[in-house]
Design a protein around this motif. Sequence first.
Motif, mmCIF file in Angstrom:
data_model
loop_
_atom_site.group_PDB
_atom_site.id
_atom_site.type_symbol
_atom_site.label_atom_id
_atom_site.label_comp_id
_atom_site.label_asym_id
_atom_site.label_seq_id
_atom_site.Cartn_x
_atom_site.Cartn_y
_atom_site.Cartn_z
ATOM 1 N N GLU A 1 -40.073 -36.898 0.959
ATOM 2 C CA GLU A 1 -41.190 -36.086 1.424
ATOM 3 C C GLU A 1 -42.523 -36.785 1.182
ATOM 4 O OE1 GLU A 1 -41.087 -32.075 0.020
ATOM 5 O OE2 GLU A 1 -38.931 -31.943 0.281
ATOM 6 N N SER A 2 -43.479 -36.449 2.002
ATOM 7 C CA SER A 2 -44.847 -36.936 1.848
ATOM 8 C C SER A 2 -45.771 -35.755 2.067
ATOM 9 C CB SER A 2 -45.136 -38.043 2.862
ATOM 10 O OG SER A 2 -46.372 -38.643 2.599
ATOM 11 N N GLY A 3 -46.669 -35.548 1.130
ATOM 12 C CA GLY A 3 -47.568 -34.408 1.241
ATOM 13 C C GLY A 3 -48.718 -34.530 0.269
ATOM 14 N N PRO A 4 -49.335 -33.423 -0.082
ATOM 15 C CA PRO A 4 -50.509 -33.455 -0.957
ATOM 16 C C PRO A 4 -50.226 -34.050 -2.339
ATOM 17 C CG PRO A 4 -50.017 -31.195 -0.242
ATOM 18 C CD PRO A 4 -48.984 -32.093 0.352
ATOM 19 N N ASP A 5 -48.973 -33.957 -2.780
ATOM 20 C CA ASP A 5 -48.618 -34.510 -4.090
ATOM 21 C C ASP A 5 -48.255 -35.983 -4.020
ATOM 22 O OD1 ASP A 5 -49.045 -32.059 -5.343
ATOM 23 O OD2 ASP A 5 -46.971 -31.425 -5.031
ATOM 24 N N GLY A 6 -48.227 -36.552 -2.821
ATOM 25 C CA GLY A 6 -47.931 -37.964 -2.664
ATOM 26 C C GLY A 6 -46.678 -38.214 -1.849
ATOM 27 N N PHE A 7 -46.249 -39.459 -1.882
ATOM 28 C CA PHE A 7 -45.058 -39.913 -1.175
ATOM 29 C C PHE A 7 -43.909 -40.017 -2.160
ATOM 30 C CE2 PHE A 7 -42.304 -43.562 -0.187
ATOM 31 C CZ PHE A 7 -41.766 -43.122 1.016
ATOM 32 N N PHE A 8 -42.770 -39.452 -1.785
ATOM 33 C CA PHE A 8 -41.592 -39.482 -2.640
ATOM 34 C C PHE A 8 -40.450 -40.172 -1.914
ATOM 35 C CE2 PHE A 8 -44.079 -35.993 -4.196
ATOM 36 C CZ PHE A 8 -43.877 -36.003 -5.569
ATOM 37 N N LEU A 9 -39.617 -40.858 -2.687
ATOM 38 C CA LEU A 9 -38.381 -41.392 -2.150
ATOM 39 C C LEU A 9 -37.365 -40.265 -2.084
ATOM 40 C CD1 LEU A 9 -38.255 -44.704 -4.207
ATOM 41 C CD2 LEU A 9 -38.935 -44.441 -1.817
ATOM 42 N N SER A 10 -36.366 -40.423 -1.240
ATOM 43 C CA SER A 10 -35.327 -39.405 -1.124
ATOM 44 C C SER A 10 -34.500 -39.359 -2.408
ATOM 45 C CB SER A 10 -34.408 -39.721 0.064
ATOM 46 O OG SER A 10 -33.643 -40.891 -0.211
ATOM 47 N N ASP A 11 -33.763 -38.266 -2.589
ATOM 48 C CA ASP A 11 -32.876 -38.150 -3.754
ATOM 49 C C ASP A 11 -31.860 -39.286 -3.773
ATOM 50 O OD1 ASP A 11 -34.184 -35.830 -4.559
ATOM 51 O OD2 ASP A 11 -32.677 -34.494 -3.674
ATOM 52 N N GLU A 12 -31.377 -39.657 -2.607
ATOM 53 C CA GLU A 12 -30.415 -40.754 -2.509
ATOM 54 C C GLU A 12 -31.037 -42.070 -2.962
ATOM 55 O OE1 GLU A 12 -31.140 -38.677 0.021
ATOM 56 O OE2 GLU A 12 -29.292 -37.529 0.262
ATOM 57 N N ALA A 13 -32.305 -42.298 -2.606
ATOM 58 C CA ALA A 13 -32.987 -43.525 -3.019
ATOM 59 C C ALA A 13 -33.226 -43.526 -4.527
ATOM 60 C CB ALA A 13 -34.300 -43.684 -2.268
ATOM 61 N N VAL A 14 -33.558 -42.375 -5.083
ATOM 62 C CA VAL A 14 -33.740 -42.260 -6.532
ATOM 63 C C VAL A 14 -32.436 -42.646 -7.238
ATOM 64 C CG1 VAL A 14 -34.128 -40.598 -8.405
ATOM 65 C CG2 VAL A 14 -35.614 -40.581 -6.388
ATOM 66 N N ASP A 15 -31.317 -42.136 -6.741
ATOM 67 C CA ASP A 15 -30.014 -42.483 -7.308
ATOM 68 C C ASP A 15 -29.726 -43.967 -7.138
ATOM 69 O OD1 ASP A 15 -29.662 -39.800 -7.942
ATOM 70 O OD2 ASP A 15 -28.310 -39.404 -6.251
ATOM 71 N N TRP A 16 -30.056 -44.518 -5.965
ATOM 72 C CA TRP A 16 -29.818 -45.932 -5.680
ATOM 73 C C TRP A 16 -30.609 -46.804 -6.654
ATOM 74 C CZ3 TRP A 16 -32.184 -50.462 -4.662
ATOM 75 C CH2 TRP A 16 -31.413 -51.485 -4.117
ATOM 76 N N ILE A 17 -31.869 -46.473 -6.886
ATOM 77 C CA ILE A 17 -32.707 -47.260 -7.804
ATOM 78 C C ILE A 17 -32.158 -47.186 -9.225
ATOM 79 C CG2 ILE A 17 -35.000 -47.373 -8.877
ATOM 80 C CD1 ILE A 17 -36.127 -46.674 -6.059
ATOM 81 N N GLU A 18 -31.692 -46.015 -9.626
ATOM 82 C CA GLU A 18 -31.092 -45.886 -10.961
ATOM 83 C C GLU A 18 -29.878 -46.797 -11.088
ATOM 84 O OE1 GLU A 18 -29.078 -42.508 -13.840
ATOM 85 O OE2 GLU A 18 -30.294 -41.865 -12.141
ATOM 86 N N THR A 19 -29.046 -46.812 -10.074
ATOM 87 C CA THR A 19 -27.865 -47.684 -10.077
ATOM 88 C C THR A 19 -28.279 -49.154 -10.089
ATOM 89 O OG1 THR A 19 -26.550 -46.034 -8.926
ATOM 90 C CG2 THR A 19 -25.753 -48.311 -8.819
ATOM 91 N N ALA A 20 -29.259 -49.513 -9.257
ATOM 92 C CA ALA A 20 -29.740 -50.898 -9.203
ATOM 93 C C ALA A 20 -30.297 -51.329 -10.559
ATOM 94 C CB ALA A 20 -30.785 -51.066 -8.115
#
Length: 75
Positions: free
Chosen positions: A50-69
């Motif tokens: 999502e992207s909005g007033p609080d900023g740009f966020f990565l998807s939940d899947e990307a968050v999981d991917w980065i944790e794995t990486a």
Amino acid sequence: METIEWWARLDSDAKAWLIAHNGEAVSPEVRSKIAAAGGAVTSSAWWVGESGPDGFFLSDEAVDWIETAANDESD
């Protein structure tokens, strides 16, 4: 799981920031580095969240991917 194609082209500071702040709004500086590495943050790619007033966020899947990486790189 798909690969985040721009991850390998990010500098170590941007990777470290994404790992340390995984799940938080992406800082403008890191967002610029993602774009410079070939990540179109306005696309419908699976890693774009999502992207909005609080900023740009990565998807939940990307968050999981980065944790794995991050875990793979620390092994």
